[in-house]
Scaffold this motif. Sequence first.
Motif, PDB file in Angstrom:
ATOM      1  N   UNK A  95      12.037   7.316 -19.452  1.00 42.41           N
ATOM      2  CA  UNK A  95      12.600   8.668 -19.517  1.00 42.41           C
ATOM      3  C   UNK A  95      14.127   8.599 -19.458  1.00 42.41           C
ATOM      4  N   UNK A  96      14.637   7.789 -18.566  1.00 42.67           N
ATOM      5  CA  UNK A  96      16.090   7.626 -18.453  1.00 42.67           C
ATOM      6  C   UNK A  96      16.659   7.011 -19.725  1.00 42.67           C
ATOM      7  N   UNK A  97      15.951   6.044 -20.302  1.00 37.82           N
ATOM      8  CA  UNK A  97      16.425   5.391 -21.522  1.00 37.82           C
ATOM      9  C   UNK A  97      16.583   6.390 -22.666  1.00 37.82           C
ATOM     10  N   UNK A  98      15.682   7.346 -22.743  1.00 38.62           N
ATOM     11  CA  UNK A  98      15.783   8.358 -23.801  1.00 38.62           C
ATOM     12  C   UNK A  98      17.062   9.168 -23.654  1.00 38.62           C
ATOM     13  N   UNK A  99      17.414   9.510 -22.429  1.00 39.01           N
ATOM     14  CA  UNK A  99      18.645  10.269 -22.193  1.00 39.01           C
ATOM     15  C   UNK A  99      19.869   9.430 -22.534  1.00 39.01           C
ATOM     16  N   UNK A 142      17.265  14.448 -28.881  1.00 40.22           N
ATOM     17  CA  UNK A 142      16.252  13.604 -28.238  1.00 40.22           C
ATOM     18  C   UNK A 142      16.010  14.014 -26.786  1.00 40.22           C
ATOM     19  N   UNK A 143      17.048  14.514 -26.123  1.00 33.93           N
ATOM     20  CA  UNK A 143      16.932  14.882 -24.711  1.00 33.93           C
ATOM     21  C   UNK A 143      17.996  15.918 -24.375  1.00 33.93           C
ATOM     22  N   UNK A 144      17.624  17.065 -23.830  1.00 36.12           N
ATOM     23  CA  UNK A 144      18.618  18.099 -23.517  1.00 36.12           C
ATOM     24  C   UNK A 144      19.629  17.646 -22.473  1.00 36.12           C
ATOM     25  N   UNK A 173      25.101  14.155 -19.642  1.00 40.21           N
ATOM     26  CA  UNK A 173      25.461  12.761 -19.374  1.00 40.21           C
ATOM     27  C   UNK A 173      26.738  12.388 -20.119  1.00 40.21           C
ATOM     28  N   UNK A 174      26.853  12.817 -21.361  1.00 40.81           N
ATOM     29  CA  UNK A 174      28.077  12.538 -22.116  1.00 40.81           C
ATOM     30  C   UNK A 174      29.286  13.159 -21.429  1.00 40.81           C
TER      31      UNK A 174
END
Length: 271
Positions: free
Chosen positions: A201-205, A216-218, A223-224
Amino acid sequence: MPAPNSITPKQLLRLIGTPQAPVLIDICLDPDFEADPYLIPGSRRHAAQDFQGLVGLIGDRSAVIVCQKGKKLSQGLVSWLRSEGCNAEYLEGGMYGWRAITDAPRVPANALPERVEGTTLWVTRHRPKIDRIACPWLIRRFVDPTARFLFVAPSEVTSVAEVFGATPFDIENTFWTHREDHCTFDTMLDEFALHTPALDRLATVVRAADTNRHNLAPEAAGLLAVSVGLSRQYRDDHQNLAAGLHLYDALYRWARDGSEEGHDWPTDRKA
């Protein structure tokens, strides 16, 4: 009732990947380890007979000692360590007990780079933001808690790796880098066999933020934003990394325990 001075595999699994994880020391006999060359995430090999070396390795931290079955080797060593004031426990059932947990990750020993001065040494481009903070976090929390990271100009990464024996990552034409549309973080999950629901799940973000595919992930936009903010706040890359580790600690706990939680105000607002 759990045995004195012991920890169960499930209890240990909850600690791995968090800042509260103990020092993990694998003392399996060489023939046993060679027959099954895998490590519990974050653990390192050390000879049971090197008692003073173990005391120095543990210091004032808590430790878990792992042998093959959690019997005489680890129980005897833990009692000896505690007699010297070390806060040590043994893993109930040892590696056999760990393997009995469904989907408990185990790191292939041959995936780890050679150690330099007792630790793994990694080098990448300076001014890290997303992948180059996420990967060190993954390594520190699941592979080698003592790992060191060097941040240099992009043109110098390969030369620095050669001079210091470091492992380059997140740079083109190296092993530890992007593969197709996946990030270096994904590559490390593959090579270290660390695929778990939380880390996936973290990798997708991370992938969404690092490759500008926020669909891919809201959470990617957040994070950016935070990653860019940290890179602007800290001129020193090591200070940036230290702050980033806290960020990813929080993201991991969200991915593991809190991804279904929402928030609204007032709390009694009707749908």
